[in-house]
Each structure stands twice: as C-alpha cells, then as structure tokens.
Write a protein that holds these residues in place. Structure first.
Motif, PDB file in Angstrom:
ATOM      1  N   PRO A  81      16.714  -9.947 -10.465  1.00 10.78           N
ATOM      2  CA  PRO A  81      17.584 -10.456 -11.536  1.00 10.78           C
ATOM      3  C   PRO A  81      17.223  -9.882 -12.908  1.00 10.78           C
ATOM      4  CG  PRO A  81      16.864 -12.231 -10.104  1.00 10.78           C
ATOM      5  CD  PRO A  81      16.108 -11.014  -9.677  1.00 10.78           C
ATOM      6  N   ALA A  82      15.936  -9.610 -13.130  1.00 10.43           N
ATOM      7  CA  ALA A  82      15.527  -9.068 -14.429  1.00 10.43           C
ATOM      8  C   ALA A  82      15.685  -7.544 -14.489  1.00 10.43           C
ATOM      9  CB  ALA A  82      14.078  -9.451 -14.707  1.00 10.43           C
ATOM     10  N   GLY A  83      16.017  -6.923 -13.355  1.00  7.64           N
ATOM     11  CA  GLY A  83      16.200  -5.463 -13.339  1.00  7.64           C
ATOM     12  C   GLY A  83      14.907  -4.686 -13.520  1.00  7.64           C
ATOM     13  N   GLU A  84      13.793  -5.256 -13.073  1.00  8.05           N
ATOM     14  CA  GLU A  84      12.498  -4.614 -13.327  1.00  8.05           C
ATOM     15  C   GLU A  84      12.046  -3.710 -12.181  1.00  8.05           C
ATOM     16  OE1 GLU A  84       9.478  -6.942 -15.778  1.00  8.05           O
ATOM     17  OE2 GLU A  84      10.530  -8.486 -14.621  1.00  8.05           O
ATOM     18  N   VAL A  85      11.414  -2.606 -12.552  1.00  9.57           N
ATOM     19  CA  VAL A  85      10.837  -1.679 -11.573  1.00  9.57           C
ATOM     20  C   VAL A  85       9.507  -1.162 -12.116  1.00  9.57           C
ATOM     21  CG1 VAL A  85      11.071   0.569 -10.443  1.00  9.57           C
ATOM     22  CG2 VAL A  85      13.074  -0.872 -10.717  1.00  9.57           C
ATOM     23  N   ALA A  86       8.480  -1.218 -11.266  1.00 10.46           N
ATOM     24  CA  ALA A  86       7.229  -0.546 -11.609  1.00 10.46           C
ATOM     25  C   ALA A  86       7.186   0.774 -10.848  1.00 10.46           C
ATOM     26  CB  ALA A  86       6.042  -1.415 -11.207  1.00 10.46           C
ATOM     27  N   VAL A  87       6.522   1.772 -11.443  1.00  9.75           N
ATOM     28  CA  VAL A  87       6.320   3.044 -10.743  1.00  9.75           C
ATOM     29  C   VAL A  87       4.842   3.175 -10.453  1.00  9.75           C
ATOM     30  CG1 VAL A  87       6.596   5.546 -10.847  1.00  9.75           C
ATOM     31  CG2 VAL A  87       8.289   4.070 -11.951  1.00  9.75           C
ATOM     32  N   LYS A  88       4.504   3.464  -9.179  1.00 11.35           N
ATOM     33  CA  LYS A  88       3.100   3.538  -8.777  1.00 11.35           C
ATOM     34  C   LYS A  88       2.756   4.917  -8.246  1.00 11.35           C
ATOM     35  CE  LYS A  88       2.373  -1.274  -8.251  1.00 11.35           C
ATOM     36  NZ  LYS A  88       2.002  -2.399  -7.413  1.00 11.35           N
ATOM     37  N   SER A 126       0.851  -1.188   0.000  1.00  7.55           N
ATOM     38  CA  SER A 126       0.000   0.000   0.000  1.00  7.55           C
ATOM     39  C   SER A 126       0.890   1.243   0.000  1.00  7.55           C
ATOM     40  CB  SER A 126      -0.917  -0.035   1.214  1.00  7.55           C
ATOM     41  OG  SER A 126      -0.154  -0.275   2.364  1.00  7.55           O
ATOM     42  N   CYS A 127       0.273   2.405  -0.152  1.00  9.90           N
ATOM     43  CA  CYS A 127       1.048   3.659  -0.284  1.00  9.90           C
ATOM     44  C   CYS A 127       1.975   3.841   0.915  1.00  9.90           C
ATOM     45  CB  CYS A 127       0.090   4.845  -0.389  1.00  9.90           C
ATOM     46  SG  CYS A 127       0.934   6.442  -0.300  1.00  9.90           S
ATOM     47  N   PRO A 128       3.282   4.015   0.663  1.00 11.22           N
ATOM     48  CA  PRO A 128       4.237   4.179   1.767  1.00 11.22           C
ATOM     49  C   PRO A 128       4.020   5.459   2.579  1.00 11.22           C
ATOM     50  CG  PRO A 128       5.367   3.597  -0.273  1.00 11.22           C
ATOM     51  CD  PRO A 128       3.957   3.936  -0.644  1.00 11.22           C
ATOM     52  N   VAL A 129       3.221   6.408   2.065  1.00 14.19           N
ATOM     53  CA  VAL A 129       2.973   7.646   2.821  1.00 14.19           C
ATOM     54  C   VAL A 129       1.656   7.564   3.593  1.00 14.19           C
ATOM     55  CG1 VAL A 129       2.494  10.138   2.608  1.00 14.19           C
ATOM     56  CG2 VAL A 129       4.397   9.114   1.348  1.00 14.19           C
ATOM     57  N   CYS A 130       0.540   7.289   2.899  1.00 14.27           N
ATOM     58  CA  CYS A 130      -0.762   7.389   3.569  1.00 14.27           C
ATOM     59  C   CYS A 130      -1.419   6.032   3.796  1.00 14.27           C
ATOM     60  CB  CYS A 130      -1.695   8.306   2.778  1.00 14.27           C
ATOM     61  SG  CYS A 130      -2.356   7.538   1.283  1.00 14.27           S
ATOM     62  N   SER A 131      -0.786   4.940   3.343  1.00 18.67           N
ATOM     63  CA  SER A 131      -1.275   3.561   3.523  1.00 18.67           C
ATOM     64  C   SER A 131      -2.519   3.217   2.703  1.00 18.67           C
ATOM     65  CB  SER A 131      -1.561   3.243   4.998  1.00 18.67           C
ATOM     66  OG  SER A 131      -0.431   3.509   5.771  1.00 18.67           O
ATOM     67  N   SER A 132      -2.945   4.101   1.824  1.00 20.81           N
ATOM     68  CA  SER A 132      -4.096   3.772   0.969  1.00 20.81           C
ATOM     69  C   SER A 132      -3.754   2.591   0.054  1.00 20.81           C
ATOM     70  CB  SER A 132      -4.452   4.993   0.109  1.00 20.81           C
ATOM     71  OG  SER A 132      -5.338   4.613  -0.919  1.00 20.81           O
ATOM     72  N   ASP A 133      -4.750   1.748  -0.225  1.00 23.40           N
ATOM     73  CA  ASP A 133      -4.542   0.631  -1.153  1.00 23.40           C
ATOM     74  C   ASP A 133      -4.890   1.007  -2.595  1.00 23.40           C
ATOM     75  OD1 ASP A 133      -3.573  -1.226   0.677  1.00 23.40           O
ATOM     76  OD2 ASP A 133      -5.597  -1.671   1.376  1.00 23.40           O
ATOM     77  N   GLU A 134      -5.341   2.233  -2.781  1.00 25.34           N
ATOM     78  CA  GLU A 134      -5.749   2.673  -4.117  1.00 25.34           C
ATOM     79  C   GLU A 134      -4.554   3.280  -4.836  1.00 25.34           C
ATOM     80  OE1 GLU A 134      -8.903   2.213  -5.244  1.00 25.34           O
ATOM     81  OE2 GLU A 134      -9.205   1.148  -3.347  1.00 25.34           O
ATOM     82  N   SER A 135      -3.926   2.494  -5.724  1.00 22.59           N
ATOM     83  CA  SER A 135      -2.804   3.049  -6.483  1.00 22.59           C
ATOM     84  C   SER A 135      -2.883   2.554  -7.917  1.00 22.59           C
ATOM     85  CB  SER A 135      -1.470   2.648  -5.853  1.00 22.59           C
ATOM     86  OG  SER A 135      -1.286   1.253  -5.942  1.00 22.59           O
ATOM     87  N   ALA A 136      -2.201   3.284  -8.809  1.00 24.85           N
ATOM     88  CA  ALA A 136      -2.164   2.905 -10.220  1.00 24.85           C
ATOM     89  C   ALA A 136      -0.710   2.777 -10.661  1.00 24.85           C
ATOM     90  CB  ALA A 136      -2.859   3.981 -11.052  1.00 24.85           C
ATOM     91  N   GLN A 137      -0.434   1.792 -11.517  1.00 24.16           N
ATOM     92  CA  GLN A 137       0.921   1.699 -12.084  1.00 24.16           C
ATOM     93  C   GLN A 137       1.022   2.694 -13.227  1.00 24.16           C
ATOM     94  OE1 GLN A 137       2.782  -2.136 -12.547  1.00 24.16           O
ATOM     95  NE2 GLN A 137       3.589  -1.554 -14.551  1.00 24.16           N
ATOM     96  N   ILE A 138       2.013   3.597 -13.155  1.00 21.04           N
ATOM     97  CA  ILE A 138       2.108   4.640 -14.182  1.00 21.04           C
ATOM     98  C   ILE A 138       3.349   4.480 -15.068  1.00 21.04           C
ATOM     99  CG2 ILE A 138       0.675   6.321 -12.965  1.00 21.04           C
ATOM    100  CD1 ILE A 138       3.262   7.675 -11.989  1.00 21.04           C
ATOM    101  N   ALA A 139       4.255   3.563 -14.711  1.00 19.91           N
ATOM    102  CA  ALA A 139       5.416   3.298 -15.590  1.00 19.91           C
ATOM    103  C   ALA A 139       6.011   1.952 -15.235  1.00 19.91           C
ATOM    104  CB  ALA A 139       6.471   4.390 -15.442  1.00 19.91           C
ATOM    105  N   HIS A 140       6.791   1.419 -16.178  1.00 22.17           N
ATOM    106  CA  HIS A 140       7.511   0.165 -15.943  1.00 22.17           C
ATOM    107  C   HIS A 140       8.869   0.298 -16.621  1.00 22.17           C
ATOM    108  CE1 HIS A 140       8.730  -4.010 -16.929  1.00 22.17           C
ATOM    109  NE2 HIS A 140       8.322  -4.214 -15.694  1.00 22.17           N
ATOM    110  N   HIS A 141       9.933   0.034 -15.852  1.00 18.93           N
ATOM    111  CA  HIS A 141      11.282   0.165 -16.400  1.00 18.93           C
ATOM    112  C   HIS A 141      12.030  -1.157 -16.274  1.00 18.93           C
ATOM    113  CE1 HIS A 141      10.853   4.551 -16.346  1.00 18.93           C
ATOM    114  NE2 HIS A 141      10.485   4.482 -15.080  1.00 18.93           N
ATOM    115  N   VAL A 142      12.948  -1.405 -17.194  1.00 15.61           N
ATOM    116  CA  VAL A 142      13.860  -2.540 -17.087  1.00 15.61           C
ATOM    117  C   VAL A 142      15.282  -1.987 -17.162  1.00 15.61           C
ATOM    118  CG1 VAL A 142      14.640  -4.718 -18.090  1.00 15.61           C
ATOM    119  CG2 VAL A 142      12.217  -4.100 -18.188  1.00 15.61           C
TER     120      VAL A 142
END
Ligand SMILES: [Zn+2]
Length: 313
Positions: free
Chosen positions: A45-52, A6-22
């Motif tokens: 190992p795959a070097g993957e990161v999602a941005v939420k 959940s959101c590391p600031v406000c703990s809400s479970d409502e989030s959207a993925q807005i980017a994906h990087h490798v």
C-alpha cells in the motif's frame, strides 16, 4: 511475496540494502503509472521497495520479493494494456537479426534443420531469418502475440504449461527475460531440460548492476539487476557451464542502444574458462566509459553525476 529473504540466486544470507524507493508519484508515462498503481493495490500500500545486493554472488534484487504467482497476477492485469499498445515491428530489427543470426550460425556449427526455441520470444521476430535458413522456430511467451510469420510454432505461455516436446532443442534464446522472473536459476534449469546435450542456451539481460537499480521508475517490470558475476552465478547454480560472457551496448527494443550482458551456456565445459567482470566493477558510475554519453548524453550524465555525488539510498 516475501520480505527479508536470502539471496534468490545463491541463497547466501549475507546481503546489504543499497537503495530504497517509494513508488507513489504520478505524472510519468501511462504504463509506469499503471504499474505503480498495481503495485500499491496488490503488493505494498505504501509503494515501498528496498534494493538488496548479495555479498557472496553480487546479485541485486528488489525486496519484498515478488513470487511467480505475484508476477502472473501482474501479467494478467497488464496484458490487455500491452497488447493494445503494441506498435508493430520494433526499431533496429535488422541490426538485431544480423547479430542473432551470426551468433546462431556460430553456435550451431553448420548444423542444418536445427530446432530453435525463443523463450519470451513475443512475435518471433528473431526466428524468421533462421527459419529462412532451414531451421525450425518455436516460441514460449506469456502472451500469444500475433506471430511474425505462420512458420513459427507457439508452444504455450510458460514452462510449467509443459508443452509435450517430442525432441529437445539445439539452441534456446532467452533474451531480456531473466530480469523479470522470481527465480532465474529455476528458469535456466528448466530450459536446460529442453536442450540437447550438445545444445547451447543464449541468454541476454540488461546490465542492471550499472545504475538501473538506483533509478528505478516502477517496481514490477525488472526485479533482478545483473552483473556478469551474478549472471554467471545463475548459470552455475543451474548446473550449466559458461562458454561466453560479455557486456555490450546494443539495440534491444528501444530507439537507443542499451547496456546488455550476453551469455552463452551449455551442459558441457568450455574449451577455455571465462572471467566475468564483478558487480563491484560494473556498479561504478563510470564503468561504461564514454559510451553512454555518446548514446544519450543528457540522461546518462545527469544520472551518473547524481549517483556519484549523492548515491541512491
Ligand atoms: Zn547471492
């Protein structure tokens, strides 16, 4: 390290993925290559990161979420490289000092002999001119860099190391620190325990909500991407009051100015309430007007156009 939190600031479970990087490509600068390799070796190992992005407070973060222990491991692995590549005083130090001295004098309201802590203060460059004015200066940082002058007191490498503090601080700086930490709310809460009841905390971060998260070069340095809205939410979650917040292009440690959010918080409410800009407003490619095009035209124009036409996802 955790996924789907959940959101590391406000703990809400409502989030959207807005980017994906490798992060697998090589051939960038040496530090970027090293960080990408560390990330693949230790975290993904795959070097993957999602941005939420949190739909409640507007906070933007990287997922999987690195824990404080993960980040300590990263600092252990990168500190030798960082220490050996330190090149003396950063550019534009006089301009930065002029700004932080004027701000400090305003926040200290003519107080003399104030105790000032620079959390993440490295060599203590910003403290020397304040010590010249009769104040005392302290640094907490993960590396005990050689200090700017011997009047600066190094208190240890993190808040958990718990320097025994005989008295609280009148003013605490945390400049370009909270974009690196796993739990920015806890860090502000802990800093607040070191602050006098009428003291002020000055916190500064990059305006990460504008483009940075979409064009990430490596996954281990910045893990939080703030807007004024989400930065103010961090202060509120930490039980603090926002006295001032704005977004300004200013010098940090690079040759060119960068977009920053400047915030002053305290333990008591301000005389007049402040109105932070929202993530939705600050995320817009053209939210910064012409300023970025005057500062680094080729770089920003390319990214602004790319962001507008194809999006980062
Ligand atoms: Zn949130």
């Amino acid at each position: 390290m955790k996924a789907n939190i959940s959101c590391p600031v406000c703990s809400s479970d409502e989030s959207a993925q807005i980017a994906h990087h490798v992060f697998s490509s090589e051939g960038k600068n040496e530090r970027t290559n090293l960080l990408n390799k560390l990330y693949r070796d230790h975290f993904s190992p795959a070097g993957e990161v999602a941005v939420k992005e949190c739909e409640n407070c507007g906070f933007i973060w990287t997922d999987p979420r690195l824990s404080q222990e993960d980040l300590k491991l990263k600092y252990r692995l990168i500190s030798d490289f960082d220490l050996s590549s330190r090149k003396g005083r950063p550019p534009h130090l006089p301009e930065r000092r002029a700004r932080t001295v004027a701000l400090s004098q305003q926040l200290l309201t003519n107080k003399t002999n104030a105790r000032i802590l620079d959390y993440g203060g490295a060599e203590g460059y910003l403290l020397s001119p304040l010590i010249d004015r009769g104040h005392s200066g302290y640094v907490i940082d993960y590396i005990d860099y050689p200090k700017e002058d011997d009047r600066i007191t190094y208190l240890g490498n993190d808040l958990q190391a718990g320097p025994v503090l005989e008295e609280p601080f009148d003013l605490i700086f945390a400049l370009h620190t909270l974009e690196h930490v796993s739990d920015p709310v806890s860090v502000l809460k802990e800093l607040a325990t070191l602050l006098r009841p009428d003291g002020k905390l000055y916190v500064e971060v990059p305006l990460g909500a504008w483009l940075e998260w979409a064009f990430l070069r490596e996954p281990l340095t910045h893990i939080n991407f703030f807007s004024e809205q989400s930065f103010a939410a961090v202060a509120q979650e930490a039980g603090l009051h926002v006295h001032h917040i704005d977004s300004v292009w200013q010098y940090v440690t690079h040759l060119r100015k960068t977009a920053c959010i400047n915030m002053v918080v305290g333990k008591t409410p301000p005389a007049a309430s402040v109105s932070p800009l929202t993530t939705r407003q600050q995320k817009q490619a053209f939210s910064q007007g012409l300023t970025p095009l005057m500062i680094h035209p080729r770089f920003y124009l390319k990214n602004m156009v790319k962001y507008t036409t194809s999006g980062p996802v």
